[in-house]
Design a protein around this motif. Structure first.
Motif, PDB file in Angstrom:
ATOM      1  N   GLU A 102      54.497  30.529  12.925  1.00 30.82           N
ATOM      2  CA  GLU A 102      54.551  31.259  14.189  1.00 30.82           C
ATOM      3  C   GLU A 102      54.796  30.365  15.398  1.00 30.82           C
ATOM      4  N   GLN A 103      54.811  29.036  15.229  1.00 28.95           N
ATOM      5  CA  GLN A 103      55.234  28.194  16.342  1.00 28.95           C
ATOM      6  C   GLN A 103      56.727  28.378  16.584  1.00 28.95           C
ATOM      7  N   PRO A 104      57.216  28.124  17.794  1.00 27.06           N
ATOM      8  CA  PRO A 104      58.652  28.266  18.061  1.00 27.06           C
ATOM      9  C   PRO A 104      59.479  27.349  17.156  1.00 27.06           C
ATOM     10  N   LEU A 105      60.601  27.859  16.711  1.00 29.25           N
ATOM     11  CA  LEU A 105      61.525  27.046  15.929  1.00 29.25           C
ATOM     12  C   LEU A 105      62.284  26.117  16.867  1.00 29.25           C
ATOM     13  N   THR A 106      62.491  24.888  16.413  1.00 29.78           N
ATOM     14  CA  THR A 106      63.215  23.906  17.215  1.00 29.78           C
ATOM     15  C   THR A 106      64.493  23.494  16.493  1.00 29.78           C
ATOM     16  N   MET A 153      67.541  45.833  14.958  1.00 31.77           N
ATOM     17  CA  MET A 153      66.869  46.055  13.670  1.00 31.77           C
ATOM     18  C   MET A 153      65.782  45.008  13.431  1.00 31.77           C
ATOM     19  N   ASN A 154      66.036  43.759  13.811  1.00 28.37           N
ATOM     20  CA  ASN A 154      65.016  42.730  13.622  1.00 28.37           C
ATOM     21  C   ASN A 154      63.773  42.999  14.460  1.00 28.37           C
ATOM     22  N   LEU A 155      63.963  43.394  15.691  1.00 27.28           N
ATOM     23  CA  LEU A 155      62.831  43.503  16.613  1.00 27.28           C
ATOM     24  C   LEU A 155      62.169  44.879  16.599  1.00 27.28           C
ATOM     25  N   ARG A 156      62.959  45.962  16.486  1.00 25.92           N
ATOM     26  CA  ARG A 156      62.399  47.314  16.548  1.00 25.92           C
ATOM     27  C   ARG A 156      62.027  47.879  15.189  1.00 25.92           C
ATOM     28  N   ILE A 157      62.707  47.407  14.140  1.00 26.43           N
ATOM     29  CA  ILE A 157      62.519  48.005  12.815  1.00 26.43           C
ATOM     30  C   ILE A 157      61.740  47.069  11.890  1.00 26.43           C
ATOM     31  N   LYS A 158      62.243  45.848  11.743  1.00 25.64           N
ATOM     32  CA  LYS A 158      61.664  44.937  10.757  1.00 25.64           C
ATOM     33  C   LYS A 158      60.505  44.107  11.314  1.00 25.64           C
ATOM     34  N   PHE A 159      60.410  43.994  12.642  1.00 23.96           N
ATOM     35  CA  PHE A 159      59.360  43.205  13.287  1.00 23.96           C
ATOM     36  C   PHE A 159      59.338  41.775  12.740  1.00 23.96           C
ATOM     37  N   ARG A 160      60.508  41.145  12.710  1.00 28.45           N
ATOM     38  CA  ARG A 160      60.596  39.823  12.113  1.00 28.45           C
ATOM     39  C   ARG A 160      61.399  38.894  13.022  1.00 28.45           C
ATOM     40  N   GLU A 161      61.570  37.643  12.584  1.00 25.81           N
ATOM     41  CA  GLU A 161      62.229  36.622  13.385  1.00 25.81           C
ATOM     42  C   GLU A 161      63.644  37.050  13.762  1.00 25.81           C
ATOM     43  N   SER A 162      64.029  36.760  15.007  1.00 26.37           N
ATOM     44  CA  SER A 162      65.319  37.231  15.509  1.00 26.37           C
ATOM     45  C   SER A 162      66.493  36.550  14.846  1.00 26.37           C
ATOM     46  N   PHE A 163      66.286  35.353  14.252  1.00 27.17           N
ATOM     47  CA  PHE A 163      67.422  34.637  13.654  1.00 27.17           C
ATOM     48  C   PHE A 163      67.839  35.211  12.301  1.00 27.17           C
ATOM     49  N   ARG A 164      67.039  36.088  11.722  1.00 30.80           N
ATOM     50  CA  ARG A 164      67.289  36.532  10.350  1.00 30.80           C
ATOM     51  C   ARG A 164      68.554  37.383  10.271  1.00 30.80           C
ATOM     52  N   PRO A 165      69.460  37.060   9.371  1.00 33.39           N
ATOM     53  CA  PRO A 165      70.700  37.830   9.249  1.00 33.39           C
ATOM     54  C   PRO A 165      70.493  39.102   8.435  1.00 33.39           C
ATOM     55  N   ALA A 195      84.396  28.281  22.335  1.00 33.90           N
ATOM     56  CA  ALA A 195      84.375  26.898  21.851  1.00 33.90           C
ATOM     57  C   ALA A 195      83.306  26.086  22.571  1.00 33.90           C
ATOM     58  N   ASP A 196      82.183  26.718  22.834  1.00 33.08           N
ATOM     59  CA  ASP A 196      81.084  26.063  23.542  1.00 33.08           C
ATOM     60  C   ASP A 196      80.191  25.361  22.529  1.00 33.08           C
ATOM     61  N   THR A 197      80.445  24.077  22.318  1.00 35.05           N
ATOM     62  CA  THR A 197      79.707  23.337  21.297  1.00 35.05           C
ATOM     63  C   THR A 197      78.273  23.039  21.719  1.00 35.05           C
ATOM     64  N   ASP A 198      77.921  23.333  22.984  1.00 30.39           N
ATOM     65  CA  ASP A 198      76.560  23.079  23.435  1.00 30.39           C
ATOM     66  C   ASP A 198      75.595  24.186  23.007  1.00 30.39           C
ATOM     67  N   VAL A 199      76.132  25.328  22.577  1.00 29.86           N
ATOM     68  CA  VAL A 199      75.272  26.436  22.160  1.00 29.86           C
ATOM     69  C   VAL A 199      74.673  26.106  20.797  1.00 29.86           C
ATOM     70  N   ARG A 200      73.342  26.176  20.708  1.00 29.46           N
ATOM     71  CA  ARG A 200      72.663  25.855  19.462  1.00 29.46           C
ATOM     72  C   ARG A 200      71.591  26.893  19.184  1.00 29.46           C
ATOM     73  N   GLY A 201      71.091  26.885  17.947  1.00 30.12           N
ATOM     74  CA  GLY A 201      69.969  27.730  17.575  1.00 30.12           C
ATOM     75  C   GLY A 201      70.251  29.208  17.733  1.00 30.12           C
ATOM     76  N   PRO A 202      69.216  30.009  18.004  1.00 29.59           N
ATOM     77  CA  PRO A 202      69.362  31.460  18.067  1.00 29.59           C
ATOM     78  C   PRO A 202      70.351  31.943  19.120  1.00 29.59           C
ATOM     79  N   GLU A 203      70.675  31.106  20.125  1.00 26.85           N
ATOM     80  CA  GLU A 203      71.660  31.519  21.124  1.00 26.85           C
ATOM     81  C   GLU A 203      73.033  31.758  20.494  1.00 26.85           C
ATOM     82  N   LEU A 204      73.251  31.178  19.327  1.00 28.87           N
ATOM     83  CA  LEU A 204      74.521  31.402  18.626  1.00 28.87           C
ATOM     84  C   LEU A 204      74.727  32.880  18.289  1.00 28.87           C
TER      85      LEU A 204
END
Length: 610
Positions: free
Chosen positions: A266-270, A444-456, A495-504
């Motif tokens: 449950e700590q933030p993912l880095t 679906m992740n936040l309203r239905i599954k109540f799970r981490e936002s990164f999950r595909p 082509a923004d290579t600075d975008v990382r993590g869940p912002e992708l």
């Protein structure tokens, strides 16, 4: 006369029961679906009752019961491990020995006692199979090939952690194995633990996290943790792991190697966790590709079957599928639950069951739809008993109304026919959404599954249209292959290579963004009319309205709970989440027409299961 064999897996995780008739699976289910305890390790009493009921049989009609592993061999490995790690492993030894010295060691007697408690007839003889033999049997015998190489990889069975087999007709022969403590599954689980996920259930989260990172630690893993040979055989440097002497996976050396302490749940993912996931995923794929090639070389077979928990790594499976022109078939219940089925099949073949393959294109898994079903009469009685508002439009009209709702951006719970066996929802116990909607993944992740936002999320696609949307070398009926999005369906990405993590996630990559992962891949389920006629009908109706034959298909559950089993489970999940519509057999339920939901309501008056 039909011969029935009952298979049982129990006491570690994902306990299950399976019944085969003359070598063909007729019923199988995990205990967790009945008990509502995720990955339930308890003896699968409810699953056994279901299997017998499905066949109209009692234990008196069963020729033999097959247990999925050999407790005596496993005990020898456990004792050898305790001896090798003394005295540091003593606390775990003290905790676990009482169980081993009583019911665990006497596995066959324990199974016999638990079956006798069901009062379902005289208990037949108990046959013990080896753990990896059960995996191999589950992979080969129900598969479509007359002969094939079989590769099994998991954490550990009795001693084996990786094994190669040669299957021909009704026989399996072990060709090679790697033994504990050297384990690809435990390597992956160590990173699962270090990244803050739960071992034996969070590995798929690590796989889903990997595309957000870069494999900058892969060389460190190769140089320090695992020595991999060209044939895929390997050894771990055990100084970096703690699973031999305790209940953790990693310790101080591991922390020093990877830049600090493990992430706590449950700590933030880095960025570090993203890169660690990408790194161990890359190494795992390399090892499995080499092992797959070696399996084919040692057996002289082009076709390959997979089982064991590592075979649920869909990304690696996709790489294996694309690396050879040979066939690939993966047991949909590849983990320990599938061991119950494999044990039963191995015993059935040993006792002379036939293995006819008049149509080599199809397996005998019935689309993994081997679990319980509920008739419209049972469902209607449940709805009426609790005064639940519904309509009953008829099957064709129900499909059209659901397709229209999905096209309008609604989220639909889909509860139809027999429940799936294995970890994937395949269109029987599913939550569905519009794959074209760029908001659907986060909603679906936040309203239905109540799970981490990164999950595909995964797509279900009409089999006949799959190649228009995915670069898929094989059909994928069990959602066990990851494939690239077809080039024609991709969008130009920033082509923004600075975008990382869940912002992708904010960058659209295809015309079906809700099921397109950040690396422009998807975990695909291909749906054919023969195996899934109603689900195929729905996808066809959705395509008729939208021109798109793809839906988001995720399991009908919320985070931390098993997939729904009964109409009550489905209605509860429907009312507790943001699902807009529920297709419950032939009945259609609209959220805005339902009474106010009370968690403490009298909803336990469930459909009888006996």
């Amino acid at each position: 006369m039909t011969e029935l064999i009952l298979g049982v897996s129990a006491f570690y995780h994902d306990s299950a029961a399976a019944l085969v008739a003359d070598g063909v699976p007729v019923a199988a289910a995990q205990q967790e679906r009945f008990s509502r305890r995720r990955h339930d390790p308890a003896f699968p009493s409810d699953a056994v009752r279901y299997c017998l009921r499905e066949a109209g049989a009692s234990l008196a009609d069963v020729a033999a019961v097959a247990y999925y592993e050999d407790p005596l061999l496993k005990f020898r490995r456990v004792m050898a491990t305790f001896a090798a790690t003394a005295p540091r492993g003593y606390p775990v030894f003290r905790e676990r020995m009482p169980g081993w010295l009583t019911w665990r060691l006497r596995g066959a007697a324990t199974v016999r006692r638990k079956l006798a408690e069901l009062d379902a007839g005289p208990v037949p003889g108990i046959v013990r199979r080896e753990h990896h033999e059960s995996h191999a049997a589950s992979a080969f015998f129900p598969g479509p090939y007359r002969s094939a190489a079989v590769l099994c990889a998991d954490g550990v069975g009795e001693w084996a952690t990786t094994s190669i087999w040669h299957g021909r007709d009704t026989r399996l022969r072990k060709v090679a194995e790697i033994r504990f403590p050297h384990s690809l599954g435990l390597l992956y689980s160590a990173f699962t633990y270090f990244c803050g996920f739960k071992v034996d259930s969070g590995e798929y989260k690590l796989m889903g996290l990997a595309p957000y990172g870069t494999p900058r630690w892969a060389d460190v893993i190769r140089d320090r943790l695992i020595d991999v040979k060209p044939d895929g055989s390997f050894r771990l440097d055990l100084r970096y792991f703690t699973y031999l002497r305790g209940q953790t996976m990693t310790g101080r050396r591991f922390e020093e190697l990877f830049g600090g302490k493990r992430r706590l749940p449950e700590q933030p993912l880095t960025e570090r966790e993203c890169d660690l996931a990408a790194s161990v995923q890359a190494v795992t794929e390399e090892v499995l590709l080499r092992l797959a090639r070696t399996s084919r070389t040692l057996t002289g077979e082009e076709d390959l079957c997979l089982a064991g928990g590592v075979a649920l790594n869909c990304v690696a499976n996709g790489k294996i599928a694309g690396a050879s022109d040979g066939g690939l078939w993966i047991q949909p219940a590849a983990g320990d639950a599938g061991g119950a089925l494999g044990a039963a099949l191995a015993t059935a073949m040993e006792r002379g069951a036939p293995r006819d393959r008049p149509d080599s294109r199809h397996d005998t898994m019935s689309g993994a739809l081997l679990g319980p079903a509920f008739s419209d009469e049972e469902i209607g009685a449940y709805l009426d008993r609790h005064s639940i508002p519904y309509t009953r439009p008829g099957r064709d009209a129900l499909v059209e109304q659901v397709a229209a709702a999905l096209a309008d951006g609604r989220i639909v719970g889909w509860f139809q026919g027999r429940m799936e066996f294995g970890p994937r929802a395949l269109g029987a116990r599913s939550i569905l959404g519009d794959a074209r909607d760029p908001r659907m993944q986060s909603v679906m992740n936040l309203r239905i599954k109540f799970r981490e936002s990164f999950r595909p999320f995964a797509p279900a696609v009409l089999e006949e249209a799959a190649h228009d949307y995915f670069d898929l070398p094989h059909t994928s009926p069990y959602m066990l292959l990851v494939a690239g999005i077809a080039q024609a369906k991709r969008l130009p990405t920033a082509a923004d290579t600075d975008v990382r993590g869940p912002e992708l996630l904010r960058i659209p990559r295809s015309t079906i963004p809700a099921v397109t992962h950040v690396d422009s891949t998807a975990r695909v389920q291909t749906v054919d009319a023969r195996t899934h006629p109603l689900f195929h009908h729905l996808l066809t109706a959705f395509r008729g309205r939208t021109g798109c034959p793809v839906l988001v298909n995720t399991s009908f559950n919320v985070r931390g709970e098993p997939i729904v089993h009964t109409p009550h489970d489905a209605y509860t999940c429907f009312m507790r989440t943001g699902i807009d519509m529920l297709a419950l057999g032939g009945y259609l339920l609209h959220k805005d027409r339902q009474p106010a939901w009370r968690e403490d309501g009298d909803w336990r008056d469930e459909i009888p299961l006996d």
